[in-house]
Design a protein around this motif. Structure first.
Motif, PDB file in Angstrom:
ATOM      1  N   MET A 162      45.553  -2.739 -31.559  1.00 24.74           N
ATOM      2  CA  MET A 162      46.616  -3.368 -30.939  1.00 24.74           C
ATOM      3  C   MET A 162      47.763  -2.555 -31.603  1.00 24.74           C
ATOM      4  SD  MET A 162      45.151  -7.175 -32.630  1.00 24.74           S
ATOM      5  CE  MET A 162      46.517  -8.093 -32.400  1.00 24.74           C
ATOM      6  N   VAL A 163      47.761  -1.866 -32.736  1.00 25.02           N
ATOM      7  CA  VAL A 163      48.988  -1.069 -33.140  1.00 25.02           C
ATOM      8  C   VAL A 163      49.095   0.106 -32.131  1.00 25.02           C
ATOM      9  CG1 VAL A 163      49.553   0.673 -34.959  1.00 25.02           C
ATOM     10  CG2 VAL A 163      48.675  -1.554 -35.494  1.00 25.02           C
ATOM     11  N   SER A 164      47.930   0.845 -31.508  1.00 27.07           N
ATOM     12  CA  SER A 164      48.155   1.662 -30.775  1.00 27.07           C
ATOM     13  C   SER A 164      48.678   1.363 -29.249  1.00 27.07           C
ATOM     14  CB  SER A 164      46.576   2.510 -30.285  1.00 27.07           C
ATOM     15  OG  SER A 164      46.748   3.469 -29.536  1.00 27.07           O
ATOM     16  N   ALA A 165      48.354   0.334 -29.057  1.00 31.06           N
ATOM     17  CA  ALA A 165      48.910  -0.307 -27.649  1.00 31.06           C
ATOM     18  C   ALA A 165      50.592  -0.644 -27.752  1.00 31.06           C
ATOM     19  CB  ALA A 165      48.203  -1.713 -27.115  1.00 31.06           C
ATOM     20  N   LEU A 166      50.717  -1.234 -29.042  1.00 31.31           N
ATOM     21  CA  LEU A 166      52.172  -1.650 -29.225  1.00 31.31           C
ATOM     22  C   LEU A 166      52.914  -0.328 -29.345  1.00 31.31           C
ATOM     23  CD1 LEU A 166      51.766  -4.196 -31.806  1.00 31.31           C
ATOM     24  CD2 LEU A 166      53.000  -4.518 -30.022  1.00 31.31           C
ATOM     25  N   PRO A 218      55.192 -17.250 -31.596  1.00 30.62           N
ATOM     26  CA  PRO A 218      54.239 -16.471 -32.770  1.00 30.62           C
ATOM     27  C   PRO A 218      53.040 -16.115 -31.934  1.00 30.62           C
ATOM     28  CG  PRO A 218      54.290 -18.979 -32.765  1.00 30.62           C
ATOM     29  CD  PRO A 218      55.074 -18.784 -31.953  1.00 30.62           C
ATOM     30  N   GLY A 219      52.242 -15.255 -32.565  1.00 28.07           N
ATOM     31  CA  GLY A 219      51.033 -14.618 -32.337  1.00 28.07           C
ATOM     32  C   GLY A 219      50.464 -13.414 -32.939  1.00 28.07           C
ATOM     33  N   ASN A 220      49.264 -13.071 -32.980  1.00 24.65           N
ATOM     34  CA  ASN A 220      48.812 -12.029 -33.788  1.00 24.65           C
ATOM     35  C   ASN A 220      49.329 -10.603 -33.298  1.00 24.65           C
ATOM     36  OD1 ASN A 220      46.716 -13.499 -35.240  1.00 24.65           O
ATOM     37  ND2 ASN A 220      45.464 -13.725 -33.508  1.00 24.65           N
ATOM     38  N   ILE A 221      49.309 -10.496 -31.938  1.00 22.92           N
ATOM     39  CA  ILE A 221      49.991  -9.272 -31.744  1.00 22.92           C
ATOM     40  C   ILE A 221      51.363  -9.193 -32.070  1.00 22.92           C
ATOM     41  CG2 ILE A 221      50.536 -10.275 -29.466  1.00 22.92           C
ATOM     42  CD1 ILE A 221      49.009  -6.458 -30.109  1.00 22.92           C
ATOM     43  N   SER A 222      52.096 -10.247 -31.810  1.00 23.70           N
ATOM     44  CA  SER A 222      53.406 -10.315 -32.152  1.00 23.70           C
ATOM     45  C   SER A 222      53.779  -9.841 -33.680  1.00 23.70           C
ATOM     46  CB  SER A 222      54.373 -11.628 -31.831  1.00 23.70           C
ATOM     47  OG  SER A 222      53.731 -12.715 -32.472  1.00 23.70           O
ATOM     48  N   LEU A 223      53.049 -10.611 -34.508  1.00 20.47           N
ATOM     49  CA  LEU A 223      53.317 -10.209 -35.946  1.00 20.47           C
ATOM     50  C   LEU A 223      53.342  -8.851 -36.303  1.00 20.47           C
ATOM     51  CD1 LEU A 223      53.335 -11.197 -38.998  1.00 20.47           C
ATOM     52  CD2 LEU A 223      50.966 -11.386 -38.850  1.00 20.47           C
ATOM     53  N   LEU A 224      52.316  -8.178 -35.513  1.00 20.53           N
ATOM     54  CA  LEU A 224      52.347  -6.556 -35.956  1.00 20.53           C
ATOM     55  C   LEU A 224      53.690  -5.914 -35.121  1.00 20.53           C
ATOM     56  CD1 LEU A 224      48.601  -5.763 -35.081  1.00 20.53           C
ATOM     57  CD2 LEU A 224      49.852  -5.761 -37.165  1.00 20.53           C
ATOM     58  N   GLY A 225      54.036  -6.524 -34.089  1.00 23.21           N
ATOM     59  CA  GLY A 225      55.265  -6.053 -33.113  1.00 23.21           C
ATOM     60  C   GLY A 225      56.388  -6.128 -33.994  1.00 23.21           C
ATOM     61  N   LEU A 226      56.524  -7.375 -34.681  1.00 21.42           N
ATOM     62  CA  LEU A 226      57.682  -7.454 -35.484  1.00 21.42           C
ATOM     63  C   LEU A 226      57.844  -6.472 -36.623  1.00 21.42           C
ATOM     64  CD1 LEU A 226      57.479 -11.258 -36.170  1.00 21.42           C
ATOM     65  CD2 LEU A 226      59.324 -10.108 -34.865  1.00 21.42           C
ATOM     66  N   ALA A 283      51.312 -22.739 -40.211  1.00 20.51           N
ATOM     67  CA  ALA A 283      50.276 -21.662 -40.301  1.00 20.51           C
ATOM     68  C   ALA A 283      51.117 -20.471 -41.256  1.00 20.51           C
ATOM     69  CB  ALA A 283      49.728 -20.984 -39.313  1.00 20.51           C
ATOM     70  N   LEU A 284      50.750 -19.698 -42.269  1.00 16.81           N
ATOM     71  CA  LEU A 284      51.462 -18.884 -43.168  1.00 16.81           C
ATOM     72  C   LEU A 284      51.768 -17.922 -42.015  1.00 16.81           C
ATOM     73  CD1 LEU A 284      52.124 -17.512 -45.683  1.00 16.81           C
ATOM     74  CD2 LEU A 284      49.969 -16.561 -45.724  1.00 16.81           C
ATOM     75  N   SER A 285      50.981 -17.294 -41.157  1.00 19.62           N
ATOM     76  CA  SER A 285      51.560 -16.352 -40.122  1.00 19.62           C
ATOM     77  C   SER A 285      52.811 -16.707 -39.462  1.00 19.62           C
ATOM     78  CB  SER A 285      50.234 -15.959 -39.411  1.00 19.62           C
ATOM     79  OG  SER A 285      49.966 -17.040 -38.508  1.00 19.62           O
ATOM     80  N   TYR A 286      52.850 -18.050 -39.114  1.00 13.44           N
ATOM     81  CA  TYR A 286      54.066 -18.463 -38.251  1.00 13.44           C
ATOM     82  C   TYR A 286      55.270 -18.450 -39.547  1.00 13.44           C
ATOM     83  CZ  TYR A 286      51.337 -20.534 -34.532  1.00 13.44           C
ATOM     84  OH  TYR A 286      50.310 -20.695 -33.548  1.00 13.44           O
ATOM     85  N   ARG A 287      55.389 -18.801 -40.689  1.00  9.10           N
ATOM     86  CA  ARG A 287      56.148 -18.767 -41.586  1.00  9.10           C
ATOM     87  C   ARG A 287      56.829 -17.368 -41.865  1.00  9.10           C
ATOM     88  NH1 ARG A 287      52.840 -22.538 -44.423  1.00  9.10           N
ATOM     89  NH2 ARG A 287      52.580 -20.913 -46.085  1.00  9.10           N
ATOM     90  N   VAL A 288      55.570 -16.551 -41.856  1.00 13.31           N
ATOM     91  CA  VAL A 288      56.125 -15.035 -42.032  1.00 13.31           C
ATOM     92  C   VAL A 288      56.896 -14.514 -40.662  1.00 13.31           C
ATOM     93  CG1 VAL A 288      55.173 -12.544 -42.171  1.00 13.31           C
ATOM     94  CG2 VAL A 288      54.107 -14.411 -43.418  1.00 13.31           C
ATOM     95  N   GLN A 289      56.259 -14.817 -39.549  1.00 12.61           N
ATOM     96  CA  GLN A 289      57.060 -14.250 -38.354  1.00 12.61           C
ATOM     97  C   GLN A 289      58.392 -14.855 -38.337  1.00 12.61           C
ATOM     98  OE1 GLN A 289      54.624 -13.979 -34.602  1.00 12.61           O
ATOM     99  NE2 GLN A 289      52.988 -14.829 -36.126  1.00 12.61           N
ATOM    100  N   LYS A 290      58.777 -16.196 -38.514  1.00 12.91           N
ATOM    101  CA  LYS A 290      59.997 -16.886 -38.736  1.00 12.91           C
ATOM    102  C   LYS A 290      60.907 -15.929 -39.667  1.00 12.91           C
ATOM    103  CE  LYS A 290      58.802 -21.238 -37.385  1.00 12.91           C
ATOM    104  NZ  LYS A 290      58.663 -22.795 -37.823  1.00 12.91           N
TER     105      LYS A 290
END
Length: 377
Positions: A72-76, A91-99, A124-131
């Motif tokens: 995912m990191v390589s593709a981003l 939000p999403g898994n790939i977008s968390l890394l993209g942020l 979800a915790l990942s949603y709060r982190v992305q916000k």
């Protein structure tokens, strides 16, 4: 030719109208495409950087694991550094890394938070982190969110979305102008059949209406993991369960026909961002009953519909009964809803995105094309 989920494709086609080309960082599947997917209108101007192949789709999609992160990191990184601008759909898994990566590697960035922007119980915790990342100084581009909220940074921009084009909106407006309440009342649900959508609460309400001798017809459009359980619930709770039909997923044009058929649309999920079904239903003059969270109260305020606490079947029963008892009030609400919703089309979305990016990225007012040749999604 590239294909994806139809509502997503309709929105992404808007971005392809603005830019010369678009690169998508996403899982890649071999064909044929599943039902209800559609091709991009300008597939020849789109390319894909896959971070995983044959991951599956829908209910069969494999969950992201730690082992997927390097790919995912390589593709981003490839997507960010090979394009002139970068857009994150969160939000999403790939977008968390993209942020973490996009602001570091790209001058022109923007993001969309496609969910409920205010925090809510059970988030979800990942949603709060992305916000938190999107609100912070780290993300140096505009972030579009559903609704107007207090005490937000200047780069958090209230926005909207749509999957109806101008002609579809025009036809819906004609239907809304002639709308009258049917007897029995026609109830509609459109969405994914998951626990959080609270379709079981709708069935509880319909069961109570049947006991109180209130006639109705109901269509439940959509598919998901709860479909079988909901069908069983309908048969067990209702004497005349044939008044409820589960259509499964339908092509978008057939969904529009069901908006024309219905009187009321009910969507009382635990959480919603910009519920497209409510916006579409309002365009057709449906009286909508939504939840009291996220953007929904703003959409249905000023007597354009009703909101209830998620899980409150008694409130649903009382509102539906009131609608059947006051058809003149129904027509007034229908008119207000249609008047508000008709301004939200794919064409107005395209204009709004272009204007936003020109302003925030300080581009020439005539066109994005001279300065931005590619955008990554």
């Amino acid at each position: 030719m590239w294909w994806s989920y139809e509502p997503y494709v309709q929105e992404m086609d808007v971005w392809l109208d603005i830019f010369e080309s678009m690169v998508v960082v996403a899982p890649l599947e071999n064909g044929p495409p599943p039902e209800f997917w559609s091709p991009y209108r300008n597939s020849e101007r789109l390319s894909v950087i896959p971070y995983q192949k044959n991951k599956g789709w829908g209910l069969n999609q494999k969950k992201t694991s730690i082992r997927d992160i390097p790919m995912m990191v390589s593709a981003l990184v490839k997507g960010i550094t090979s394009t002139d601008a970068f857009h994150l759909r969160t939000p999403g898994n790939i977008s968390l890394l993209g942020l973490f990566l996009a602001p570091l590697l790209q001058k022109r960035v923007c993001a969309k938070y496609a969910g409920q922007w205010p925090s809510y119980p059970g988030e979800a915790l990942s949603y709060r982190v992305q916000k938190a990342l999107l609100r912070s100084f780290w993300f140096h581009g505009p972030v579009t969110v559903y609704g107007q909220w207090m005490n937000q940074p200047n780069h958090i921009i209230p926005f909207f979305t749509s999957v109806m084009n101008t002609e579809q909106v025009r036809m819906a407006t004609k239907v809304a102008a002639c709308r009258v309440l049917h007897n029995p009342i026609r109830v509609l649900f459109v969405g994914r059949l998951t626990k959080s959508k609270n379709v079981h609460i709708l069935l509880d309400a319909l069961s109570q209406l049947e006991k109180e001798k209130v006639s109705f017809e109901c269509r439940i459009i959509g598919d998901g993991p709860e479909k079988q359980a909901l069908e069983v619930q309908a048969k067990q709770q209702l004497v005349d369960s044939y008044n409820i039909s589960f259509t499964g997923g339908l092509p978008f044009e057939e969904v529009l026909s069901n908006y024309e058929w219905a009187d009321v649309l009910i969507l009382v999920s635990e959480t919603e961002g910009w519920p497209k079904a409510i916006a579409e239903g309002m365009t057709y003059g449906l009286v909508c009953i939504g939840n009291n969270r996220g953007l929904v109260p703003q959409m249905l305020e000023q007597e354009r519909g009703w909101v209830v606490e998620p899980g409150n079947s008694e409130a649903l029963v009382n509102i539906i009964k009131r609608i059947t008892q006051y058809p003149d009030q129904y027509c007034e609400i229908s008119k207000r809803a249609a008047l508000w919703a008709k301004k939200y089309s794919l064409d107005s979305l395209r204009d709004a995105i272009r204007e936003l990016l020109i302003q925030e990225w300080k581009l020439p007012t005539s066109s994005l094309r001279p300065s931005v040749k590619k955008i990554n999604k």
